[in-house]
Design a protein around this motif. Structure first.
Motif, PDB file in Angstrom:
ATOM      1  N   TYR A   1      -2.100   7.065   7.401  1.00  0.00           N
ATOM      2  CA  TYR A   1      -1.829   5.702   6.959  1.00  0.00           C
ATOM      3  C   TYR A   1      -3.025   5.121   6.215  1.00  0.00           C
ATOM      4  N   CYS A   2      -2.726   4.412   5.172  1.00  0.00           N
ATOM      5  CA  CYS A   2      -3.725   3.677   4.406  1.00  0.00           C
ATOM      6  C   CYS A   2      -3.846   2.258   4.978  1.00  0.00           C
ATOM      7  N   ASN A   3      -5.059   1.769   5.032  1.00  0.00           N
ATOM      8  CA  ASN A   3      -5.312   0.415   5.551  1.00  0.00           C
ATOM      9  C   ASN A   3      -6.215  -0.345   4.605  1.00  0.00           C
ATOM     10  N   ALA A   4      -5.914  -1.611   4.416  1.00  0.00           N
ATOM     11  CA  ALA A   4      -6.771  -2.517   3.642  1.00  0.00           C
ATOM     12  C   ALA A   4      -7.174  -3.668   4.538  1.00  0.00           C
ATOM     13  N   ASP A   5      -8.456  -3.948   4.617  1.00  0.00           N
ATOM     14  CA  ASP A   5      -8.980  -4.956   5.536  1.00  0.00           C
ATOM     15  C   ASP A   5      -9.888  -5.906   4.760  1.00  0.00           C
ATOM     16  N   LEU A   6      -9.497  -7.170   4.713  1.00  0.00           N
ATOM     17  CA  LEU A   6     -10.288  -8.149   3.981  1.00  0.00           C
ATOM     18  C   LEU A   6     -11.629  -8.338   4.670  1.00  0.00           C
ATOM     19  N   GLU A   7     -12.718  -7.979   4.000  1.00  0.00           N
ATOM     20  CA  GLU A   7     -14.032  -8.037   4.617  1.00  0.00           C
ATOM     21  C   GLU A   7     -14.450  -9.479   4.907  1.00  0.00           C
ATOM     22  N   GLY A   8     -15.000  -9.654   6.092  1.00  0.00           N
ATOM     23  CA  GLY A   8     -15.491 -10.965   6.480  1.00  0.00           C
ATOM     24  C   GLY A   8     -14.461 -11.858   7.151  1.00  0.00           C
TER      25      GLY A   8
ATOM     26  N   LEU B   1       0.878  -1.164   0.000  1.00  0.00           N
ATOM     27  CA  LEU B   1       0.000   0.000   0.000  1.00  0.00           C
ATOM     28  C   LEU B   1       0.918   1.216   0.000  1.00  0.00           C
ATOM     29  N   VAL B   2       0.821   2.016  -1.045  1.00  0.00           N
ATOM     30  CA  VAL B   2       1.734   3.143  -1.190  1.00  0.00           C
ATOM     31  C   VAL B   2       0.933   4.440  -1.182  1.00  0.00           C
ATOM     32  N   GLU B   3       1.161   5.228  -0.141  1.00  0.00           N
ATOM     33  CA  GLU B   3       0.454   6.502  -0.009  1.00  0.00           C
ATOM     34  C   GLU B   3       1.218   7.614  -0.702  1.00  0.00           C
ATOM     35  N   SER B   4       0.473   8.611  -1.110  1.00  0.00           N
ATOM     36  CA  SER B   4       1.068   9.807  -1.696  1.00  0.00           C
ATOM     37  C   SER B   4       0.130  10.980  -1.456  1.00  0.00           C
TER      38      SER B   4
ATOM     39  N   ARG C   1      -5.124  16.166  -1.114  1.00  0.00           N
ATOM     40  CA  ARG C   1      -5.754  14.923  -1.543  1.00  0.00           C
ATOM     41  C   ARG C   1      -4.736  13.800  -1.408  1.00  0.00           C
ATOM     42  N   LEU C   2      -5.030  12.891  -0.503  1.00  0.00           N
ATOM     43  CA  LEU C   2      -4.176  11.733  -0.294  1.00  0.00           C
ATOM     44  C   LEU C   2      -4.645  10.594  -1.188  1.00  0.00           C
ATOM     45  N   SER C   3      -3.690   9.835  -1.669  1.00  0.00           N
ATOM     46  CA  SER C   3      -4.002   8.660  -2.473  1.00  0.00           C
ATOM     47  C   SER C   3      -3.228   7.468  -1.946  1.00  0.00           C
TER      48      SER C   3
END
Length: 118
Positions: free
Chosen positions: A94-101, A4-7, A19-21
């Motif tokens: 910080y960006c976060n990715a969470d696998l749903e379920g 996960l790469v923030e900018s 604007r964060l990406s």
């Protein structure tokens, strides 16, 4: 390998916008809820905003309508539009990715600094 790469972080005056990406790779993006968290100086990490796989959004109370989270499943990206920034918004975001379920399948970016100061 998950990345996960923030900018988009930087320095801005109070009242300004950023604007964060966050660009994701190594995950099935459309199966992950995405979120933005932040950690200010001397503070614990806190939730800013999340967006589910179905596009349902949730914001922290302090956002007060100033930020908008969005996702682009084609480009595997999540964005955070931040307007009316305040000095207290200064933090590493910080960006976060969470696998749903599922539990225990979440990932973090390295963070991007946002500084709001006159």
């Amino acid at each position: 390998q998950v990345q996960l790469v923030e900018s988009g972080g930087g320095s801005v005056q109070p009242g300004g916008s950023l604007r964060l990406s966050c660009k994701a790779s190594g995950i099935i993006f459309m199966r992950h809820a995405m979120g933005w968290y932040r950690q200010g100086p001397g503070k614990q990490r806190e939730l800013v905003a999340t967006i589910s796989t179905g596009g349902v959004t949730k914001y922290a109370d302090f956002v007060q309508g100033r930020f908008t989270i969005s996702r682009d499943d084609i480009w595997k990206a999540v964005h955070l539009q931040m307007n009316s920034l305040r000095p207290e918004d200064t933090a590493v975001y910080y960006c976060n990715a969470d696998l749903e379920g599922y539990s225990g399948y979440d990932y973090w970016g390295q963070g991007t600094q946002v500084t709001v100061s006159s």
